[in-house]
Scaffold this motif. Structure first.
Motif, PDB file in Angstrom:
ATOM      1  N   HIS A 119      13.179  59.872  15.796  1.00 24.15           N
ATOM      2  CA  HIS A 119      13.583  60.154  16.972  1.00 24.15           C
ATOM      3  C   HIS A 119      13.667  59.189  17.807  1.00 24.15           C
ATOM      4  CE1 HIS A 119      13.491  64.577  16.068  1.00 24.15           C
ATOM      5  NE2 HIS A 119      12.644  64.266  15.208  1.00 24.15           N
ATOM      6  N   VAL A 120      14.607  58.945  18.439  1.00 28.13           N
ATOM      7  CA  VAL A 120      14.838  57.822  19.612  1.00 28.13           C
ATOM      8  C   VAL A 120      15.329  58.558  20.744  1.00 28.13           C
ATOM      9  CG1 VAL A 120      15.982  55.918  20.327  1.00 28.13           C
ATOM     10  CG2 VAL A 120      15.175  56.074  17.836  1.00 28.13           C
ATOM     11  N   ALA A 147      23.729  55.197  21.267  1.00 26.16           N
ATOM     12  CA  ALA A 147      23.450  56.484  20.559  1.00 26.16           C
ATOM     13  C   ALA A 147      24.405  56.687  19.412  1.00 26.16           C
ATOM     14  CB  ALA A 147      23.837  57.666  21.656  1.00 26.16           C
ATOM     15  N   ALA A 148      25.513  56.157  19.383  1.00 28.74           N
ATOM     16  CA  ALA A 148      26.556  56.539  18.270  1.00 28.74           C
ATOM     17  C   ALA A 148      26.143  55.594  17.270  1.00 28.74           C
ATOM     18  CB  ALA A 148      27.993  56.040  18.851  1.00 28.74           C
ATOM     19  N   VAL A 149      25.751  54.437  17.383  1.00 25.40           N
ATOM     20  CA  VAL A 149      25.418  53.420  16.419  1.00 25.40           C
ATOM     21  C   VAL A 149      24.074  54.011  15.517  1.00 25.40           C
ATOM     22  CG1 VAL A 149      24.249  51.155  15.955  1.00 25.40           C
ATOM     23  CG2 VAL A 149      26.371  51.455  17.287  1.00 25.40           C
ATOM     24  N   LEU A 150      23.216  54.351  16.390  1.00 23.19           N
ATOM     25  CA  LEU A 150      21.898  54.762  15.787  1.00 23.19           C
ATOM     26  C   LEU A 150      22.213  56.144  14.921  1.00 23.19           C
ATOM     27  CD1 LEU A 150      19.310  54.165  18.720  1.00 23.19           C
ATOM     28  CD2 LEU A 150      19.800  52.708  16.859  1.00 23.19           C
ATOM     29  N   ARG A 151      22.863  57.118  15.553  1.00 24.39           N
ATOM     30  CA  ARG A 151      23.117  58.214  14.688  1.00 24.39           C
ATOM     31  C   ARG A 151      23.696  57.710  13.423  1.00 24.39           C
ATOM     32  NH1 ARG A 151      24.801  60.678  20.353  1.00 24.39           N
ATOM     33  NH2 ARG A 151      22.828  62.075  20.821  1.00 24.39           N
ATOM     34  N   ARG A 152      24.586  57.043  13.199  1.00 23.78           N
ATOM     35  CA  ARG A 152      25.393  56.578  12.162  1.00 23.78           C
ATOM     36  C   ARG A 152      24.334  56.054  11.190  1.00 23.78           C
ATOM     37  NH1 ARG A 152      29.795  54.961  15.619  1.00 23.78           N
ATOM     38  NH2 ARG A 152      28.986  52.740  15.544  1.00 23.78           N
ATOM     39  N   ASP A 157      22.075  43.549  19.549  1.00 25.49           N
ATOM     40  CA  ASP A 157      20.621  43.407  20.045  1.00 25.49           C
ATOM     41  C   ASP A 157      20.058  44.778  19.295  1.00 25.49           C
ATOM     42  OD1 ASP A 157      20.956  41.029  21.051  1.00 25.49           O
ATOM     43  OD2 ASP A 157      21.022  41.827  23.082  1.00 25.49           O
ATOM     44  N   VAL A 158      20.575  45.770  19.670  1.00 22.40           N
ATOM     45  CA  VAL A 158      19.737  47.172  18.718  1.00 22.40           C
ATOM     46  C   VAL A 158      19.747  47.095  17.602  1.00 22.40           C
ATOM     47  CG1 VAL A 158      20.112  49.612  18.927  1.00 22.40           C
ATOM     48  CG2 VAL A 158      20.199  48.603  21.056  1.00 22.40           C
ATOM     49  N   LEU A 159      20.780  46.602  16.853  1.00 15.89           N
ATOM     50  CA  LEU A 159      20.935  46.882  15.426  1.00 15.89           C
ATOM     51  C   LEU A 159      20.133  45.907  14.760  1.00 15.89           C
ATOM     52  CD1 LEU A 159      24.818  47.106  14.805  1.00 15.89           C
ATOM     53  CD2 LEU A 159      23.059  48.859  14.400  1.00 15.89           C
ATOM     54  N   VAL A 160      19.741  44.729  15.444  1.00 19.82           N
ATOM     55  CA  VAL A 160      18.530  43.882  14.691  1.00 19.82           C
ATOM     56  C   VAL A 160      17.190  44.414  14.706  1.00 19.82           C
ATOM     57  CG1 VAL A 160      20.057  41.774  15.218  1.00 19.82           C
ATOM     58  CG2 VAL A 160      18.403  42.273  16.918  1.00 19.82           C
ATOM     59  N   GLN A 161      17.001  45.360  15.527  1.00 19.68           N
ATOM     60  CA  GLN A 161      15.644  45.857  15.389  1.00 19.68           C
ATOM     61  C   GLN A 161      15.303  46.568  13.964  1.00 19.68           C
ATOM     62  OE1 GLN A 161      13.920  45.537  18.020  1.00 19.68           O
ATOM     63  NE2 GLN A 161      15.180  44.183  19.303  1.00 19.68           N
ATOM     64  N   ASP A 162      14.035  46.831  14.019  1.00 22.78           N
ATOM     65  CA  ASP A 162      13.613  47.208  12.463  1.00 22.78           C
ATOM     66  C   ASP A 162      13.540  48.846  12.597  1.00 22.78           C
ATOM     67  OD1 ASP A 162      11.721  46.989  14.258  1.00 22.78           O
ATOM     68  OD2 ASP A 162      10.037  46.563  12.632  1.00 22.78           O
TER      69      ASP A 162
END
Length: 880
Positions: free
Chosen positions: A8-9, A26-31, A171-176
């Motif tokens: 959950h984010v 939000a869209a990127v994280l949901r994918r 920047d968000v996508l490089v997070q683990d």
């Protein structure tokens, strides 16, 4: 904390500054399969908003904060105090460093994440950042936000700068973040995907309305518990399909996509409980035998899980609607999700943002039919045109189009085949149904059965009204018709306006918000007629015929009556359709209504449409009345007048002479129609060079009307104008002018200054002034006549063409060629576009040719220019 299969984010940002940036993240994280709660989607629960935020953030795995220049809204001191000791330590640290004593919601979100030791990622805007909206906040809020940003830097929480959406996403996508195996619970039917047509704008509007919650305070703090939307409309209009496609279109925004059939309160309870099972929510209570416990488990899941979509389908009875409203109001406190309700009922609470769904556009309906049958129909060269024809006869209703497509595809037939079958036996096609190929539980013939049954129970008079409306056209019906009593029938027990409200409540009628009209869908009409037995069908048709006839009141040849008559025109044509009225065998009011419609169309220069009606009236009167009956004479005269207007003089003359003979035979008592017949025959005789007989009849007609109607009657003005025009051509100018002046005075007194009768008098006088060399007066009267006819008839009427032609000739001789030519062009094109042989067409062609030759063209060049004009006009015509 989250379960093993969910991460959950929570996303924090001031919506009006960073809403679009937050949405991208939000869209990127949901994918990636993460469960994301945007601040915009957060809904207040049963307590205060700040307490709900604290409770939710406590369950999250991570909080992402987008920090800009705006502070945003803030909770009241009392609401902030409700947190108690939850955030005392981080709050004390913040106060000590910043000297600020109040926090906004977005600032509290970081403190709450810090208190619960949640993973936090902070992205701070830079000076070259472009916000969604400029910052309107005052100095105090700006100072508070700068103190907050300084504190974040003091804590070392500043990460990569927030500059653009693309950089932020990177920047968000490089997070683990974990790549979790996320399965979104759903029981929605399969999407039609590319086959879903014609609803793009509705889907986008629906998305915007669901996301836009009511706001409180200056910071845009959302205060709704659940955002609900009631989709209502006619059965088969595609409400469920729209809800399903909405869910699939925006599935990445939802933690679950759930559909519950809620036809009744019992169905709602049972189907809610069924969500508990493994195929959907897979809750532990799925194995308990008590349905009530399963339902309670589902409701608990809905209350404690944010970000779901729930479709409550088929709320088509008041009981089902009330049960759904009670569910949202009393059993889902604190729930955070979107609810779509589909219903044929239209009376929904404003808080549920009711949205009426209309049929498809004609183009979208045709495209749907072609798409659904692609590769499964027999192709023909005209299928694009036929698809539009089928869309029209089915009223662009999605269900009807789906059924038609299935019928065509299962038989591998052409679109033309279906159209011909529909025209020959629509009842059979309405009843056709194959559940193997149609995603719908019933045939078109029984689609509205529930609504019919409820209507009958609620208001028998409303059902009676619908049974009468079924014989009208599917065009807009003026609400003024409801005020007209149905002849030879007892009055309704309720006000007819209330009866219409019953129909609209069940979506069996649709009221227009922008005019005083309503419509009944053509297939609802067809099914309603089909459900009636022979005796009742005949009775309701006779009532509808008499009803429209009584409403069609006024002089069809007078433009002042047109605002009343024109809205009724399609309905008059519908109730007098040959297939309906001929089996009844009743000449009245059929012939009277047909005659009125024919006269209206004739006056409006719609002569192709008028002629078959006028001929039908003659056939009816000759079949049902004696050969010398006055009604027969009137029918003969009207047909002859139409033939004269279309330059068929030899065909018109015997009808006209018969009318005169009947009128004179029955003229023991004065009949004003006799003068009309004489005047019309006189004009025909003048046109065929029987001048002596023509003048004699004109003077007889004038004498009859002056004697029996008085010297100032409008009919007398007609006789004066006709005789005066004859005398002008005969060069009897003094008498002609006197008669024309009398006619103008009568018409202005009878009709006012702006009326086609006045335009006729002005035009006649202008012609006389022109030949007697009184040119300023002639021009003034010509321009006034043109202005009147354009305002009364519109720009394409032959009367307007006559006025244009006359003025253009006048201007040509006055050497005003620059103004004359476009006027002559307009006149020529009007006559040409009427599509029939108007008496003036040859004269207009000749006049235009002479004008071009006066400009220096040879005759061949003039004819070539005319042909070029016709080609250009044809190219500009819209496709049929």
């Amino acid at each position: 904390m989250s379960t093993a299969t969910h991460y959950h984010v929570f996303l924090s940002a001031v919506s009006k500054e960073l809403g679009s940036y937050r949405a991208k993240v939000a869209a990127v994280l949901r994918r990636k399969g993460l469960t994301v709660c945007e601040q915009q989607d957060f809904r207040q629960g049963g307590g205060t908003l700040i307490q709900s935020l604290a409770d939710y953030i406590a369950q999250c795995d991570a909080v992402i904060l987008l920090v800009g220049e705006r502070c945003g809204g803030q909770p009241t001191d009392a609401h902030a105090a409700s947190l108690g000791e939850v955030a005392e330590a981080p709050y004390a640290d913040y106060r000590a460093h910043s000297s600020e004593t109040a926090l906004s919601y977005t600032q509290w979100e970081y403190l709450l994440a810090r208190h619960h030791n949640r993973r936090t990622l902070v992205y701070e805007t830079t000076d070259d950042f472009t916000p969604d909206e400029p910052n309107p906040e005052g100095p105090a809020d700006r100072r508070r936000q700068q103190a907050y940003r300084a504190w974040l830097r003091h804590l070392g929480k500043h990460t990569e700068p927030l500059t653009t959406q693309a950089k932020l996403v990177e920047d968000v996508l490089v997070q683990d973040f974990p790549d979790v195996p996320f399965t979104r619970p759903t029981n929605l039917p399969l999407s039609l995907d590319d086959f879903f047509q014609g609803r793009e704008e509705v889907l986008e509007a629906l998305r915007g309305q669901l996301r836009a919650a009511p706001t409180a305070g200056t910071g845009g703090v959302q205060s709704s518990v659940i955002v609900g939307k009631a989709l209502h409309g006619l059965g088969g209009v595609g409400k469920t399909r729209l809800a399903v496609e909405y869910g699939w279109r925006y599935r990445t925004s939802y933690a679950a996509l759930l559909l519950v059939a809620a036809d009744s309160p019992a169905d709602l309870d049972r189907n809610l409980a069924a969500l508990c099972g493994a195929p959907v929510l897979n809750l532990p209570e799925q194995d308990v035998p008590e349905e009530a416990r399963q339902r309670a488990a589902v409701l608990h899941w809905l209350r404690t899980t944010p970000g779901w979509l729930l479709v409550l389908d088929n709320l088509d009875t008041p009981e089902a609607r009330q049960a759904a409203e009670a569910l949202l109001r009393t059993q889902l406190p604190g729930a955070q999700g979107h609810v779509l309700m589909t219903s044929r009922l239209s009376n929904w609470r404003p808080a549920l943002r009711p949205l009426e769904l209309d049929v498809l556009t004609e183009a979208a309906a045709a495209h749907l039919l072609l798409t659904f049958t692609e590769g499964r129909r027999r192709p023909t060269p005209d299928e694009q045109t036929v698809a539009i024809e089928i869309a029209r006869v089915l009223g662009q209703l999605p269900l009807a189009l789906e059924v038609a497509a299935a019928y065509i595809a299962t038989r591998r037939k052409s679109l033309r085949y279906y159209l011909e079958r529909w025209q020959a036996n629509r009842a059979a096609l309405l009843a056709w149904f194959d559940e193997a190929v149609i995603d719908y539980p019933r045939s078109m013939a029984v689609t509205w059965q529930t609504s019919f049954d409820q209507l009958r129970q609620e208001s028998p008079d409303a059902q009676l009204l619908l049974n009468r409306l079924a014989w009208l056209a599917p065009d807009p019906i003026p609400e003024t018709l409801l005020a007209v009593p149905v002849p030879n029938a007892p009055p309704y027990a309720e006000d007819p306006v209330e009866l219409l409200a019953h129909l609209t409540r069940y979506s069996l009628a649709r009221q227009d918000l922008h005019s005083d009209t309503f419509t009944v869908h053509r297939l609802v009409q067809a099914v309603t007629r089909q459900r009636l037995g022979k005796a009742e069908a005949d009775a309701r048709l006779v009532e509808a015929l008499g009803w429209v006839n009584d409403a069609f009141e006024g002089n069809a040849q007078d433009v002042r009556s047109w605002p009343t008559l024109e809205p009724l025109l399609p309905h008059a044509l519908a109730v007098t359709a040959t297939e309906y009225t001929e089996p009844l065998g009743n000449p009245e009011p059929t012939s009277r209504l047909l005659n009125q419609v024919g006269q209206l169309l004739d006056t409006k220069a719609q002569l192709r449409e008028a002629e078959p009606l006028v001929r039908r009236v003659l056939a009816i009167t000759e079949a049902h009345f004696s050969s010398n009956h006055p009604k027969v004479a009137t029918s003969l005269n009207n047909l002859a007048a139409l033939l004269i207007n279309t330059n068929r003089l030899s065909e018109a003359e015997p009808f006209m002479r018969r009318a005169v003979a009947i009128g004179e035979e029955n003229s023991g008592l004065y009949d004003p129609n006799t003068a009309i017949y004489l005047g019309n025959l006189a004009q025909l005789l003048e046109a065929t060079d029987h001048l002596k007989e023509a003048e004699e009849m004109m003077r007889r007609a004038l004498a009859l009307d002056e004697t029996h109607l008085g010297p100032n009657h409008p009919n007398v003005a007609i006789r004066l104008n006709n005789l005066a025009t004859f005398l002008r051509v005969a060069n009897c100018m003094a008498e002609a002018e006197s008669l024309m002046q009398r006619a103008l005075t009568i018409n202005e007194a009878s009709f006012g200054p702006v009326h086609p009768k006045v335009a006729t008098s002005l035009s006649n006088l202008a012609a006389l002034y022109q030949v007697t060399n009184r040119l300023p007066e002639a021009e003034t009267f010509m321009r006034r006549a043109l202005s009147i006819d354009e305002s009364c008839f519109g720009p394409g009427h032959p009367n307007v063409a006559i006025r244009l032609n006359n003025l253009a000739i006048f201007l040509r001789f006055a050497d005003c060629m620059a103004e004359a030519e476009p006027l002559m062009q307009r006149a020529f094109l009007i006559f040409h576009n009427l599509g029939w042989e108007h008496p003036y067409i040859h004269e207009a062609t000749s006049n235009y040719t002479r004008l071009l030759m006066a400009k220096g063209h040879t005759q061949e060049q003039a004819l070539a220019s005319i042909q070029a004009l016709l080609r250009e006009a044809a190219d500009q015509q819209p496709p049929q």
